[in-house]
Design a protein around this motif. Structure first.
Motif, PDB file in Angstrom:
ATOM      1  N   LEU A  68       0.829  -1.198   0.000  1.00 35.57           N
ATOM      2  CA  LEU A  68       0.000   0.000   0.000  1.00 35.57           C
ATOM      3  C   LEU A  68       0.870   1.257   0.000  1.00 35.57           C
ATOM      4  N   GLU A  69       1.957   1.215   0.739  1.00 35.63           N
ATOM      5  CA  GLU A  69       2.870   2.355   0.729  1.00 35.63           C
ATOM      6  C   GLU A  69       3.430   2.566  -0.678  1.00 35.63           C
ATOM      7  N   GLU A  70       3.820   1.484  -1.345  1.00 35.96           N
ATOM      8  CA  GLU A  70       4.324   1.589  -2.713  1.00 35.96           C
ATOM      9  C   GLU A  70       3.251   2.146  -3.648  1.00 35.96           C
ATOM     10  N   ALA A  71       2.007   1.717  -3.450  1.00 37.64           N
ATOM     11  CA  ALA A  71       0.905   2.210  -4.285  1.00 37.64           C
ATOM     12  C   ALA A  71       0.727   3.710  -4.103  1.00 37.64           C
ATOM     13  N   PHE A  72       0.776   4.182  -2.872  1.00 32.07           N
ATOM     14  CA  PHE A  72       0.634   5.614  -2.622  1.00 32.07           C
ATOM     15  C   PHE A  72       1.772   6.404  -3.281  1.00 32.07           C
ATOM     16  N   LEU A  73       2.973   5.878  -3.206  1.00 34.29           N
ATOM     17  CA  LEU A  73       4.110   6.560  -3.842  1.00 34.29           C
ATOM     18  C   LEU A  73       3.929   6.598  -5.357  1.00 34.29           C
ATOM     19  N   TYR A  74       3.445   5.512  -5.929  1.00 35.48           N
ATOM     20  CA  TYR A  74       3.174   5.453  -7.365  1.00 35.48           C
ATOM     21  C   TYR A  74       2.109   6.477  -7.745  1.00 35.48           C
ATOM     22  N   LEU A  75       1.030   6.523  -6.971  1.00 30.37           N
ATOM     23  CA  LEU A  75      -0.043   7.470  -7.260  1.00 30.37           C
ATOM     24  C   LEU A  75       0.437   8.913  -7.119  1.00 30.37           C
ATOM     25  N   CYS A  76       1.295   9.165  -6.165  1.00 28.79           N
ATOM     26  CA  CYS A  76       1.859  10.508  -5.988  1.00 28.79           C
ATOM     27  C   CYS A  76       2.713  10.881  -7.202  1.00 28.79           C
ATOM     28  N   ASN A 114       2.428   9.860 -10.150  1.00 26.07           N
ATOM     29  CA  ASN A 114       1.615   9.974 -11.357  1.00 26.07           C
ATOM     30  C   ASN A 114       0.468  10.966 -11.216  1.00 26.07           C
ATOM     31  N   ALA A 115       0.441  11.693 -10.120  1.00 25.71           N
ATOM     32  CA  ALA A 115      -0.619  12.672  -9.896  1.00 25.71           C
ATOM     33  C   ALA A 115      -0.491  13.819 -10.894  1.00 25.71           C
ATOM     34  N   GLY A 116      -1.625  14.333 -11.290  1.00 27.83           N
ATOM     35  CA  GLY A 116      -1.636  15.475 -12.183  1.00 27.83           C
ATOM     36  C   GLY A 116      -1.483  15.119 -13.650  1.00 27.83           C
ATOM     37  N   GLN A 117      -1.245  13.853 -13.937  1.00 34.49           N
ATOM     38  CA  GLN A 117      -1.158  13.396 -15.322  1.00 34.49           C
ATOM     39  C   GLN A 117      -2.501  12.792 -15.702  1.00 34.49           C
ATOM     40  N   PRO A 118      -2.774  12.708 -16.995  1.00 35.30           N
ATOM     41  CA  PRO A 118      -4.025  12.043 -17.386  1.00 35.30           C
ATOM     42  C   PRO A 118      -4.059  10.635 -16.779  1.00 35.30           C
ATOM     43  N   GLU A 119      -5.211  10.285 -16.231  1.00 38.56           N
ATOM     44  CA  GLU A 119      -5.314   9.012 -15.512  1.00 38.56           C
ATOM     45  C   GLU A 119      -5.319   7.834 -16.477  1.00 38.56           C
ATOM     46  N   SER A 120      -4.301   7.018 -16.374  1.00 40.72           N
ATOM     47  CA  SER A 120      -4.176   5.829 -17.214  1.00 40.72           C
ATOM     48  C   SER A 120      -4.935   4.671 -16.591  1.00 40.72           C
ATOM     49  N   SER A 121      -5.067   3.594 -17.324  1.00 46.02           N
ATOM     50  CA  SER A 121      -5.723   2.405 -16.779  1.00 46.02           C
ATOM     51  C   SER A 121      -4.896   1.825 -15.633  1.00 46.02           C
ATOM     52  N   ALA A 122      -3.579   1.975 -15.693  1.00 45.04           N
ATOM     53  CA  ALA A 122      -2.724   1.478 -14.605  1.00 45.04           C
ATOM     54  C   ALA A 122      -2.979   2.259 -13.323  1.00 45.04           C
ATOM     55  N   VAL A 123      -3.108   3.576 -13.428  1.00 40.23           N
ATOM     56  CA  VAL A 123      -3.380   4.404 -12.250  1.00 40.23           C
ATOM     57  C   VAL A 123      -4.742   4.049 -11.671  1.00 40.23           C
ATOM     58  N   LYS A 124      -5.733   3.872 -12.529  1.00 42.12           N
ATOM     59  CA  LYS A 124      -7.065   3.474 -12.056  1.00 42.12           C
ATOM     60  C   LYS A 124      -6.993   2.148 -11.310  1.00 42.12           C
ATOM     61  N   LYS A 125      -6.235   1.203 -11.842  1.00 43.61           N
ATOM     62  CA  LYS A 125      -6.109  -0.119 -11.212  1.00 43.61           C
ATOM     63  C   LYS A 125      -5.403  -0.003  -9.855  1.00 43.61           C
ATOM     64  N   VAL A 126      -4.378   0.819  -9.788  1.00 42.47           N
ATOM     65  CA  VAL A 126      -3.664   1.005  -8.512  1.00 42.47           C
ATOM     66  C   VAL A 126      -4.599   1.638  -7.486  1.00 42.47           C
ATOM     67  N   LYS A 127      -5.415   2.596  -7.901  1.00 47.21           N
ATOM     68  CA  LYS A 127      -6.384   3.202  -6.976  1.00 47.21           C
ATOM     69  C   LYS A 127      -7.381   2.159  -6.484  1.00 47.21           C
ATOM     70  N   GLU A 128      -7.923   1.356  -7.398  1.00 46.87           N
ATOM     71  CA  GLU A 128      -8.868   0.306  -7.012  1.00 46.87           C
ATOM     72  C   GLU A 128      -8.228  -0.669  -6.035  1.00 46.87           C
ATOM     73  N   ASN A 129      -7.004  -1.089  -6.345  1.00 43.23           N
ATOM     74  CA  ASN A 129      -6.308  -2.034  -5.475  1.00 43.23           C
ATOM     75  C   ASN A 129      -5.973  -1.407  -4.125  1.00 43.23           C
ATOM     76  N   SER A 130      -5.724  -0.098  -4.115  1.00 39.91           N
ATOM     77  CA  SER A 130      -5.452   0.591  -2.849  1.00 39.91           C
ATOM     78  C   SER A 130      -6.689   0.577  -1.959  1.00 39.91           C
ATOM     79  N   TYR A 131      -7.847   0.849  -2.557  1.00 40.03           N
ATOM     80  CA  TYR A 131      -9.092   0.769  -1.782  1.00 40.03           C
ATOM     81  C   TYR A 131      -9.295  -0.642  -1.235  1.00 40.03           C
ATOM     82  N   LEU A 132      -9.032  -1.645  -2.063  1.00 43.04           N
ATOM     83  CA  LEU A 132      -9.177  -3.029  -1.632  1.00 43.04           C
ATOM     84  C   LEU A 132      -8.210  -3.343  -0.485  1.00 43.04           C
TER      85      LEU A 132
END
Length: 128
Positions: free
Chosen positions: A22-30, A32-50
């Motif tokens: 989860l820490e790695e996911a947050f760092l990845y999302l940080c 990639n923040a501010g860029q157009p949301e890719s399918s990978a970013v969406k998947k990381v967000k979904e997995n973070s919620y899970l």
């Protein structure tokens, strides 16, 4: 120190791995923040919620396992503070302040502070 059953030990091992992921996911999302949301970013967000959901579910069991350990119970309870922070910031959605700033200034530090405290409680059980 209490003795864990094999199943409890395995759950705590997986839980600790989930904290790291989860820490790695947050760092990845940080990053990639501010860029157009890719399918990978969406998947990381979904997995973070899970992952957050799984952590909360595991806390139900951990409260029983650590019922006589005040420090562990306090660390478990502090996760709710992180969830409150997450909710007040609008989860991972667009926020009035820069999304990268939300992650770098609020979410990641709050999560890391809690994670370090939680791992202080876990590591003695995982290293034996």
């Amino acid at each position: 120190m209490m003795r864990l059953k094999e199943e409890e030990f395995l759950v705590l091992q997986q839980y600790n791995g989930l904290l790291e992921s989860l820490e790695e996911a947050f760092l990845y999302l940080c990053d990639n923040a501010g860029q157009p949301e890719s399918s990978a970013v969406k998947k990381v967000k979904e997995n973070s919620y899970l992952a957050i959901s799984k952590i909360a579910e595991t806390h139900v069991f951990m409260v029983n396992w650590f019922s006589h350990d005040e420090a562990a119970l306090r660390a478990i309870g502090q996760f709710e503070g992180f969830i409150d922070e997450l909710e007040s910031l609008g989860h991972f959605s667009a926020h009035p302040i820069n999304e990268k700033e939300v992650f770098s200034t609020y979410l990641i530090p709050a999560f890391e502070e809690w994670k370090v405290d939680m791992q202080k409680q876990l590591l003695p059980f995982l290293t034996h």
